[in-house]
Design a protein around this motif. Sequence first.
Motif, PDB file in Angstrom:
ATOM      1  N   GLU A 220     105.903  41.226  67.635  1.00 52.63           N
ATOM      2  CA  GLU A 220     104.631  40.624  67.233  1.00 52.63           C
ATOM      3  C   GLU A 220     103.455  41.291  67.943  1.00 52.63           C
ATOM      4  OE1 GLU A 220     102.218  39.098  64.966  1.00 52.63           O
ATOM      5  OE2 GLU A 220     104.281  38.426  64.624  1.00 52.63           O
ATOM      6  N   ALA A 221     103.627  41.574  69.241  1.00 53.58           N
ATOM      7  CA  ALA A 221     102.579  42.294  69.966  1.00 53.58           C
ATOM      8  C   ALA A 221     102.428  43.707  69.406  1.00 53.58           C
ATOM      9  CB  ALA A 221     102.909  42.346  71.457  1.00 53.58           C
ATOM     10  N   ALA A 222     103.550  44.320  69.068  1.00 53.14           N
ATOM     11  CA  ALA A 222     103.506  45.658  68.470  1.00 53.14           C
ATOM     12  C   ALA A 222     102.742  45.623  67.147  1.00 53.14           C
ATOM     13  CB  ALA A 222     104.926  46.171  68.236  1.00 53.14           C
ATOM     14  N   ARG A 223     102.987  44.601  66.375  1.00 55.19           N
ATOM     15  CA  ARG A 223     102.325  44.452  65.069  1.00 55.19           C
ATOM     16  C   ARG A 223     100.802  44.420  65.220  1.00 55.19           C
ATOM     17  NH1 ARG A 223     103.098  38.954  61.534  1.00 55.19           N
ATOM     18  NH2 ARG A 223     102.195  39.628  59.535  1.00 55.19           N
ATOM     19  N   GLN A 224     100.311  43.710  66.236  1.00 51.85           N
ATOM     20  CA  GLN A 224      98.866  43.605  66.424  1.00 51.85           C
ATOM     21  C   GLN A 224      98.246  44.964  66.746  1.00 51.85           C
ATOM     22  OE1 GLN A 224      97.432  40.829  65.493  1.00 51.85           O
ATOM     23  NE2 GLN A 224      99.529  40.082  65.136  1.00 51.85           N
ATOM     24  N   HIS A 225      98.887  45.738  67.599  1.00 50.97           N
ATOM     25  CA  HIS A 225      98.341  47.050  67.951  1.00 50.97           C
ATOM     26  C   HIS A 225      98.451  48.029  66.781  1.00 50.97           C
ATOM     27  CE1 HIS A 225      97.218  46.545  72.141  1.00 50.97           C
ATOM     28  NE2 HIS A 225      98.303  45.812  72.311  1.00 50.97           N
ATOM     29  N   LEU A 226      99.544  47.964  66.034  1.00 50.29           N
ATOM     30  CA  LEU A 226      99.690  48.854  64.889  1.00 50.29           C
ATOM     31  C   LEU A 226      98.691  48.495  63.786  1.00 50.29           C
ATOM     32  CD1 LEU A 226     103.574  49.096  64.870  1.00 50.29           C
ATOM     33  CD2 LEU A 226     101.975  50.950  65.388  1.00 50.29           C
ATOM     34  N   ARG A 227      98.389  47.221  63.661  1.00 48.41           N
ATOM     35  CA  ARG A 227      97.338  46.816  62.719  1.00 48.41           C
ATOM     36  C   ARG A 227      96.002  47.439  63.108  1.00 48.41           C
ATOM     37  NH1 ARG A 227      98.243  40.283  61.966  1.00 48.41           N
ATOM     38  NH2 ARG A 227      99.558  40.338  60.080  1.00 48.41           N
ATOM     39  N   GLN A 228      95.724  47.440  64.412  1.00 47.17           N
ATOM     40  CA  GLN A 228      94.476  48.040  64.887  1.00 47.17           C
ATOM     41  C   GLN A 228      94.447  49.539  64.591  1.00 47.17           C
ATOM     42  OE1 GLN A 228      91.682  46.630  66.192  1.00 47.17           O
ATOM     43  NE2 GLN A 228      92.669  44.704  65.655  1.00 47.17           N
ATOM     44  N   ALA A 229      95.572  50.208  64.775  1.00 49.61           N
ATOM     45  CA  ALA A 229      95.645  51.647  64.501  1.00 49.61           C
ATOM     46  C   ALA A 229      95.321  51.922  63.031  1.00 49.61           C
ATOM     47  CB  ALA A 229      97.024  52.189  64.854  1.00 49.61           C
ATOM     48  N   VAL A 230      95.879  51.110  62.143  1.00 49.03           N
ATOM     49  CA  VAL A 230      95.644  51.278  60.702  1.00 49.03           C
ATOM     50  C   VAL A 230      94.194  50.927  60.351  1.00 49.03           C
ATOM     51  CG1 VAL A 230      96.217  50.315  58.445  1.00 49.03           C
ATOM     52  CG2 VAL A 230      98.037  50.988  60.010  1.00 49.03           C
ATOM     53  N   ARG A 231      93.659  49.912  61.007  1.00 48.35           N
ATOM     54  CA  ARG A 231      92.257  49.540  60.746  1.00 48.35           C
ATOM     55  C   ARG A 231      91.311  50.679  61.139  1.00 48.35           C
ATOM     56  NH1 ARG A 231      88.038  47.944  63.724  1.00 48.35           N
ATOM     57  NH2 ARG A 231      89.264  47.805  65.639  1.00 48.35           N
ATOM     58  N   LEU A 232      91.576  51.262  62.299  1.00 50.15           N
ATOM     59  CA  LEU A 232      90.701  52.316  62.807  1.00 50.15           C
ATOM     60  C   LEU A 232      90.893  53.633  62.072  1.00 50.15           C
ATOM     61  CD1 LEU A 232      91.183  51.489  66.593  1.00 50.15           C
ATOM     62  CD2 LEU A 232      89.044  51.257  65.312  1.00 50.15           C
ATOM     63  N   GLN A 233      92.107  53.862  61.597  1.00 49.66           N
ATOM     64  CA  GLN A 233      92.405  55.127  60.907  1.00 49.66           C
ATOM     65  C   GLN A 233      93.298  54.829  59.701  1.00 49.66           C
ATOM     66  OE1 GLN A 233      93.610  58.242  63.559  1.00 49.66           O
ATOM     67  NE2 GLN A 233      94.292  59.568  61.911  1.00 49.66           N
ATOM     68  N   PRO A 234      92.702  54.420  58.585  1.00 51.53           N
ATOM     69  CA  PRO A 234      93.480  54.005  57.412  1.00 51.53           C
ATOM     70  C   PRO A 234      94.410  55.079  56.857  1.00 51.53           C
ATOM     71  CG  PRO A 234      91.183  53.334  57.210  1.00 51.53           C
ATOM     72  CD  PRO A 234      91.256  54.262  58.375  1.00 51.53           C
ATOM     73  N   ASN A 235      94.104  56.343  57.108  1.00 47.09           N
ATOM     74  CA  ASN A 235      94.935  57.434  56.572  1.00 47.09           C
ATOM     75  C   ASN A 235      95.935  57.959  57.599  1.00 47.09           C
ATOM     76  OD1 ASN A 235      93.600  57.356  54.088  1.00 47.09           O
ATOM     77  ND2 ASN A 235      92.019  58.760  54.791  1.00 47.09           N
ATOM     78  N   TYR A 236      96.422  57.092  58.435  1.00 47.04           N
ATOM     79  CA  TYR A 236      97.357  57.446  59.513  1.00 47.04           C
ATOM     80  C   TYR A 236      98.769  57.074  59.039  1.00 47.04           C
ATOM     81  CZ  TYR A 236      98.663  57.906  64.504  1.00 47.04           C
ATOM     82  OH  TYR A 236      99.204  58.300  65.695  1.00 47.04           O
ATOM     83  N   PRO A 237      99.502  58.004  58.422  1.00 46.19           N
ATOM     84  CA  PRO A 237     100.787  57.643  57.797  1.00 46.19           C
ATOM     85  C   PRO A 237     101.802  57.066  58.777  1.00 46.19           C
ATOM     86  CG  PRO A 237     100.472  60.031  57.837  1.00 46.19           C
ATOM     87  CD  PRO A 237      99.174  59.422  58.220  1.00 46.19           C
ATOM     88  N   ASP A 238     101.928  57.639  59.978  1.00 48.26           N
ATOM     89  CA  ASP A 238     102.923  57.140  60.926  1.00 48.26           C
ATOM     90  C   ASP A 238     102.635  55.706  61.345  1.00 48.26           C
ATOM     91  OD1 ASP A 238     104.186  59.540  60.776  1.00 48.26           O
ATOM     92  OD2 ASP A 238     103.515  60.294  62.711  1.00 48.26           O
ATOM     93  N   ALA A 239     101.343  55.357  61.440  1.00 50.42           N
ATOM     94  CA  ALA A 239     100.985  53.989  61.806  1.00 50.42           C
ATOM     95  C   ALA A 239     101.409  53.022  60.699  1.00 50.42           C
ATOM     96  CB  ALA A 239      99.491  53.885  62.069  1.00 50.42           C
ATOM     97  N   HIS A 240     101.225  53.425  59.437  1.00 51.45           N
ATOM     98  CA  HIS A 240     101.670  52.576  58.318  1.00 51.45           C
ATOM     99  C   HIS A 240     103.196  52.415  58.355  1.00 51.45           C
ATOM    100  CE1 HIS A 240      97.984  51.916  56.040  1.00 51.45           C
ATOM    101  NE2 HIS A 240      97.634  53.166  56.317  1.00 51.45           N
TER     102      HIS A 240
END
Length: 292
Positions: A220-240
């Motif tokens: 769940e904590a991982a999910r929150q940080h990965l959501r932030q990564a996608v928010r900041l960089q929507p075209n980040y395939p590994d984050a998706h």
Amino acid sequence: MGATDTFSAEDVQRILALTAKQLDYWDRLRLVPARKEQGSRFYDFRDLIGLRTVKQLVEKGVPANRLRRALAALREKLAQARAPLAELRILSDGKDIVVERGEARLEPLSGQFVLNFETRELGEKVRVMAGPNADDWLATALEYEAEGKTRAEAIDAYDRALCADPRKPEALINCGTLCYEDGNLKKAAEYFRRALEVNPENALAHFNLGSVLEETGRPEAARQHLRQAVRLQPNYPDAHYNLAFVCEKVGAYAEAQRHWQAYVTLDPLSPWCGYARQRLASSQKTKSADST
């Protein structure tokens, strides 16, 4: 370093803590253009040093377009300098740019570079350091890391860079990545958290910390940080990809499907795309079964 040492765009983003958007923009401006061969993009070690210089200047407030014009003028005046960002010492206080090469000094006048071979002092804008500074140690660490056989020396050099400047995000992220690769997940997480304290909007730091938290059993904590990564960089395939994987772990299947689809769209030729497509197909079968 040998002439054959090459780095992919993903390598460069990780080592220098850049986003794909930054790298693509600088490539379009031809600041440090990517080399191309058989459809793939790559950089050599000299390009890596040049990109590090671009990042430092941009962080000091030098607009990328202005830097492009300055480099064009510089190449006209010093035709023998094929890669001035890697071959010359380029400094800026955010307003003025000073270029040094041996005893030669160049200053911009009316937006143009003018050769200046005087030996006068540059005043307070350029300070001579008594010993290696944070940037010097960072460059040393990059050399060690690129060689691959001197990881311990690379970590030591990154730590020395952080002693000189504890708020150096590139050093924090790169050192955390090396700790992660060595299996020291606790230490890696510490470095990534420190990077986020310096810059809470760093997509790469959020991605790395989210990935570590997932591996240490905190989805769940991982999910929150990965959501932030996608928010900041929507075209980040590994984050998706990682976010989709974590969402499935916590039972958020609809969210997972969105990110599996985003990954397939962004990186359709990836070797991991087959698994993403399998997850999408499995989700579609579940929906069909539920509807009947």
